[in-house]
Design a protein around this motif. Sequence first.
Motif, mmCIF file in Angstrom:
data_model
loop_
_atom_site.group_PDB
_atom_site.id
_atom_site.type_symbol
_atom_site.label_atom_id
_atom_site.label_comp_id
_atom_site.label_asym_id
_atom_site.label_seq_id
_atom_site.Cartn_x
_atom_site.Cartn_y
_atom_site.Cartn_z
ATOM 1 N N LEU A 11 0.851 -1.200 0.000
ATOM 2 C CA LEU A 11 0.000 0.000 0.000
ATOM 3 C C LEU A 11 0.882 1.244 0.000
ATOM 4 C CD1 LEU A 11 -2.806 -1.156 2.487
ATOM 5 C CD2 LEU A 11 -2.908 -1.057 -0.014
ATOM 6 N N GLY A 15 -0.093 1.240 -4.794
ATOM 7 C CA GLY A 15 -1.078 0.401 -4.111
ATOM 8 C C GLY A 15 -2.239 1.202 -3.547
ATOM 9 N N ARG A 45 3.512 -3.620 5.372
ATOM 10 C CA ARG A 45 4.127 -3.565 6.701
ATOM 11 C C ARG A 45 3.286 -2.699 7.637
ATOM 12 N NH1 ARG A 45 9.296 -5.300 4.853
ATOM 13 N NH2 ARG A 45 9.543 -3.621 3.354
ATOM 14 N N PRO A 66 2.780 -10.435 3.140
ATOM 15 C CA PRO A 66 2.073 -10.690 1.880
ATOM 16 C C PRO A 66 1.841 -12.188 1.613
ATOM 17 C CG PRO A 66 3.885 -9.165 1.529
ATOM 18 C CD PRO A 66 4.008 -9.631 2.939
ATOM 19 N N ASN A 106 5.698 -4.692 -11.509
ATOM 20 C CA ASN A 106 7.083 -4.809 -11.067
ATOM 21 C C ASN A 106 7.980 -5.298 -12.215
ATOM 22 O OD1 ASN A 106 9.436 -5.531 -9.725
ATOM 23 N ND2 ASN A 106 8.338 -6.205 -7.899
ATOM 24 N N GLY A 132 1.119 -2.286 -16.124
ATOM 25 C CA GLY A 132 1.721 -1.145 -15.427
ATOM 26 C C GLY A 132 3.243 -1.209 -15.356
ATOM 27 N N GLY A 308 3.992 7.252 -12.191
ATOM 28 C CA GLY A 308 3.101 8.034 -11.334
ATOM 29 C C GLY A 308 1.963 7.155 -10.851
ATOM 30 N N THR A 312 -0.203 4.461 -13.364
ATOM 31 C CA THR A 312 0.120 3.059 -13.088
ATOM 32 C C THR A 312 -1.084 2.331 -12.494
ATOM 33 O OG1 THR A 312 2.362 3.826 -12.656
ATOM 34 C CG2 THR A 312 1.881 1.553 -12.073
#
Length: 432
Positions: A11, A15, A45, A66, A106, A132, A308, A312
Motif C-alpha cells: 500500500l 497500491g 508492513r 504478503p 514490477n 503497469g 506516477g 500506473t
Amino acid sequence: MRTVSVAVAGLGTVGRETVRLLRARRAQLRERLGAELVLTAVADRAAAREARALGLPASVARFTDPLEMARRAGADVTIELLGGTDAARRLALSVLGRGGALVTANKRLLALSWPALTRAAARSGARLAFEGAVAGGVPVLRALELSLVGDRVLGLDGILNGTTNYILTRCEEGLSAEAALKEAQELGFAEKDPRLDLSGQDAAQKLSVLAGLVTGGWLAPGSFPVVGIQAVTARDAAYARERLGSAVRLIASLRFSGTPSAPRVEASVFPTLVPLGHPLAAVRRQYNAVLVRAQSAGDLMFYGRGAGAGPTASAVLADAFCAARDLLGQLPSARPVPRALTLASADDTPSGFYLRLEVRDRPGALSRIAGALGRERVSIAAIHQDRARGAAAVPVVITTHPASLGAFNMARRRILALEDVAPRHCAMRTLA
Ligand SMILES: NC(=O)c1ccc[n+]([C@@H]2O[C@H](COP(=O)([O-])OP(=O)(O)OC[C@H]3O[C@@H](n4cnc5c(N)ncnc54)[C@H](OP(=O)(O)O)[C@@H]3O)[C@@H](O)[C@H]2O)c1
C-alpha cells in the motif's frame, strides 16, 4: 451478482491509488464486468494504518506479511505492488502456483524471474498480467498481446524511462545534465538514487518485459548492449539539434526475426540521435512512447505518462478487470507459451554513430583518429573541430556512415588509446 475477490499487496504510492480507484470506480467496473470486483484483503508492513487512512471497511482483512495474505485470503486476483524482488517473487510464485491470477507492475521482478513466473503460470493455467510494468498508463502491452494478435510484430523503438527523457529534453533547453537531474528529483520524477535510470538498466528491464510478451521467451537483462546517458552533455544535445537536425533520446529497441516457435531478437538501449521530424523526437520531458512496427498494421505510436500513481494504478486496475473477465469466462491466455529465445547479435543492424572526443590540438591528431576509424572500415560522414583558442583539449565531433556496433566499438577503443585523446567522450547511435 457474481463476485471476484481481489487482494492488494503493497500500500505504497501505486497500491494506495489502486485501492482508491477500485472503490471509486466500483459501479462502472460492475456494469462492464457483470460481476462485482470486491477488495477482500490488503498486505503491507503498515497495513492497519494504511487501511484506516484509506477508510477500508472491517470486512477487508489486513496482513503485514504478503505471503500469509496469499495463503489465508486466497483471492481470485492478487495484485502485487510491493516492489523489490524477494518478497514479490515469493508472493507471485505462491499465487501462480495455486492457479490464482496475478497482476503486477514490477518490471524488475518480471525481467529477472521471467522463466519461473511464466512456467508457473503456464503449468497452473493462471493469468499473469503486467500492463503497469512498462510505460505506466500507456496501454502498449495490451495492444501487443491482443490488438496485434493477428499481425506480426517486426520491432519497436521506445522511450521507456521518464527520468532520462526529462534530463535530455531539459538539456536541449540549455540546462546542464546535473541541474536537469536535480530538477527532476525535486519534481518527484527521479529517484534519490538515479543510477538505474541513468545507466539505461531501468529501460533494459522494460525491454526484457516487452520481448517476453511478444515472443514468450526470456531476454535476460545483461545479455544485450545497454548504454546510459551519463556521458551525454547539454553541449551534445545542442550540437545534435543545431548541426545535425536531431534530438537526443535514450532509445530501447527490439528487432524480431525467426519464427513464432523459434523466435530471435536483437535488443539494445542507446542514447540515440533521432531526426527532429521523427515522432520519437517530439516526446519530451517525463513522457514515454513506444513506436511499434507491425507487418500488416504498419507503424503504431503509443504515447503517455510512463509513471506516477494515477497512470500506473489505471493500468493495474485494467489488468485486474481483464483477469476477472477471463476467470468468469474461463478463457485461456492469448499470450505465446514460454519458449527459448535466441539473441541476435547487435551487429546485425548497422547504424550511423556520433562520437564526441576531447582532443589535444596537435599536428596530425585528426588524421590519427581518422586512421583508427579507417582500420575498422568505419567511414566518416562528417567531422567538426571547434577552434582551439588556447585550450588544452578541443571537442571534436565525428559522425559516421552506417557501421556495425562491433566495428565502431573497436575503432573507438583504438581512438581512446591515442595519446592525443582524453578518455572522456560521448558515443551515440543514429536511429536506424
Ligand atoms: N511509483 C510509480 O510511479 C511506478 C510506476 C510503474 C511501476 N511501479 C512499480 O510498482 C511497484 C510499487 O511501486 P510504489 O512506487 O508504489 O512503491 P512503494 O511506494 O515503495 O510501495 C511499496 C509498499 O509495499 C510495502 N512493502 C514492500 N515490501 C514489503 C514486504 N515484504 N512486506 C510488507 N510490505 C511490504 C512497502 O512498505 P515499506 O515502505 O515499509 O517498505 C510500501 O508500503 C514497484 O514494483 C514499482 O516498480 C511504480
